[in-house]
Write a protein that holds these residues in place. Sequence first.
Motif, short mmCIF file in Angstrom:
data_model
loop_
_atom_site.label_atom_id
_atom_site.label_comp_id
_atom_site.label_asym_id
_atom_site.label_seq_id
_atom_site.Cartn_x
_atom_site.Cartn_y
_atom_site.Cartn_z
N ARG A 22 0.82 -1.20 0.00
CA ARG A 22 0.00 0.00 0.00
C ARG A 22 0.86 1.26 0.00
O ARG A 22 1.93 1.29 0.60
CB ARG A 22 -0.92 0.03 1.22
N CYS A 23 0.36 2.30 -0.64
CA CYS A 23 1.02 3.60 -0.60
C CYS A 23 0.93 4.17 0.82
O CYS A 23 0.01 3.83 1.57
CB CYS A 23 0.37 4.58 -1.57
N LEU A 29 -1.40 7.81 -4.75
CA LEU A 29 -0.17 8.17 -5.45
C LEU A 29 -0.06 7.53 -6.83
O LEU A 29 0.88 7.79 -7.57
CB LEU A 29 1.04 7.80 -4.59
N CYS A 30 -1.03 6.67 -7.17
CA CYS A 30 -1.06 6.06 -8.51
C CYS A 30 -2.41 6.31 -9.18
O CYS A 30 -2.81 5.56 -10.08
CB CYS A 30 -0.79 4.56 -8.41
N ASN A 70 -4.10 3.28 -4.92
CA ASN A 70 -3.31 3.45 -3.69
C ASN A 70 -2.75 2.14 -3.13
O ASN A 70 -2.26 2.11 -2.01
CB ASN A 70 -4.13 4.16 -2.61
N HIS A 71 -2.83 1.05 -3.91
CA HIS A 71 -2.25 -0.21 -3.47
C HIS A 71 -2.09 -1.15 -4.66
O HIS A 71 -2.66 -0.92 -5.74
CB HIS A 71 -3.08 -0.86 -2.37
N ASN A 141 9.20 -2.22 -5.44
CA ASN A 141 8.77 -1.00 -4.75
C ASN A 141 9.81 0.11 -4.80
O ASN A 141 9.46 1.29 -4.94
CB ASN A 141 8.41 -1.33 -3.31
N ALA A 145 9.24 3.85 -6.34
CA ALA A 145 9.35 4.97 -5.41
C ALA A 145 10.36 6.00 -5.91
O ALA A 145 10.11 7.22 -5.85
CB ALA A 145 9.76 4.47 -4.02
N PHE A 158 7.26 6.20 -0.36
CA PHE A 158 6.14 6.10 -1.29
C PHE A 158 5.21 4.98 -0.84
O PHE A 158 4.00 5.09 -0.90
CB PHE A 158 6.69 5.80 -2.69
N TRP A 159 5.81 3.85 -0.39
CA TRP A 159 5.07 2.68 0.07
C TRP A 159 5.15 2.58 1.59
O TRP A 159 6.09 3.08 2.21
CB TRP A 159 5.64 1.39 -0.53
#
Length: 322
Positions: A22-23, A29-30, A70-71, A141, A145, A158-159
């Motif tokens: 998850r963010c 963020l996506c 977001n994930h 990840n 990021a 980011f994550w």
Amino acid sequence: MTIARMHIVDAQIAGTYHVVSRCVRRAWLCGRDPLTGSDFSHRKRWIEERIVALAELFAIAVYAYAVMSNHVHLVVRIDPEASQQWDVETVLRRWFAVSPRKHDTDETQQQRTEANTGNEARIAEYRSRLGSLSWFMRALNESVARAANAEDGCKGRFWEGRFRCQALLDDAAVLSAMTYVDLNPLRARIVEKPEAAKNVSFRHRFAAVKRSQAPDRPLLPIAGNGPACNVSDVEYLKLVDETGRMIRNDKPGSIDRSLPAIVRRLGLSESAWLGQVQGTQSRYWRVIGRVESFLDKAAELKQRWLQGLAFARRLRVASNSV
């Protein structure tokens, strides 16, 4: 009770897992940020391409994925023994492709390969990493990021610090987790049918079957190599579609009676199958599977109980009562 991930993911043994990353703060963020209106949806493609690229380098097969705003969900099978069979050059070449240096070229990577050929300790470490789920997720990840931070001109996470991981103990668990992942956009009401979702593995399976003129094939990974469940491509597409119809009451069309035939081969009733798919994250925690699989895993961990066991028992009763 907290259980170290190494007890759920055995680094030495092949296994299949449902993974969620998850963010931070579950921020979009996506996707399109509801507060600022900024649209970062193009990052989903980054993640999707990185997943496929890494599966070709690691001893890991990707069976399903869904890149959300977001994930990210993944269903993967790790095979540590496979990387132990690779020759030295293959190990070095793959690892340097996973973790290239800045301004690396084919020539400089070849030079690095030749320079490390005699370093047995380093080769053993790289071999282990290429069969590791944790290193796979780290490679996925970190690269995303860095690219996102560079695009935003900022630093920081980011994550979330750790990804969530569930061991899938049998074929029914694997297929229910895959179905759960492939139906993510449908459940979120982003699309009206599974194949319409972008950046989701189901779209690629659907397109491959639609293009193919050959007889129905066994279910294979989206990327990487590995064994598959005893289900065909077409059967899986039907399974996901009809499960989506049961989950979304507003979805048009009737439930095809081919669904129970597949589900019963897995030892479940129609209602038990739906319960297992919908309960992937809400009813289970570290493992998903039948009661017997739960008890075996609990004994392996020297525990009398694992979260989700009571739910698995209820599903068994529902299957036996039909």
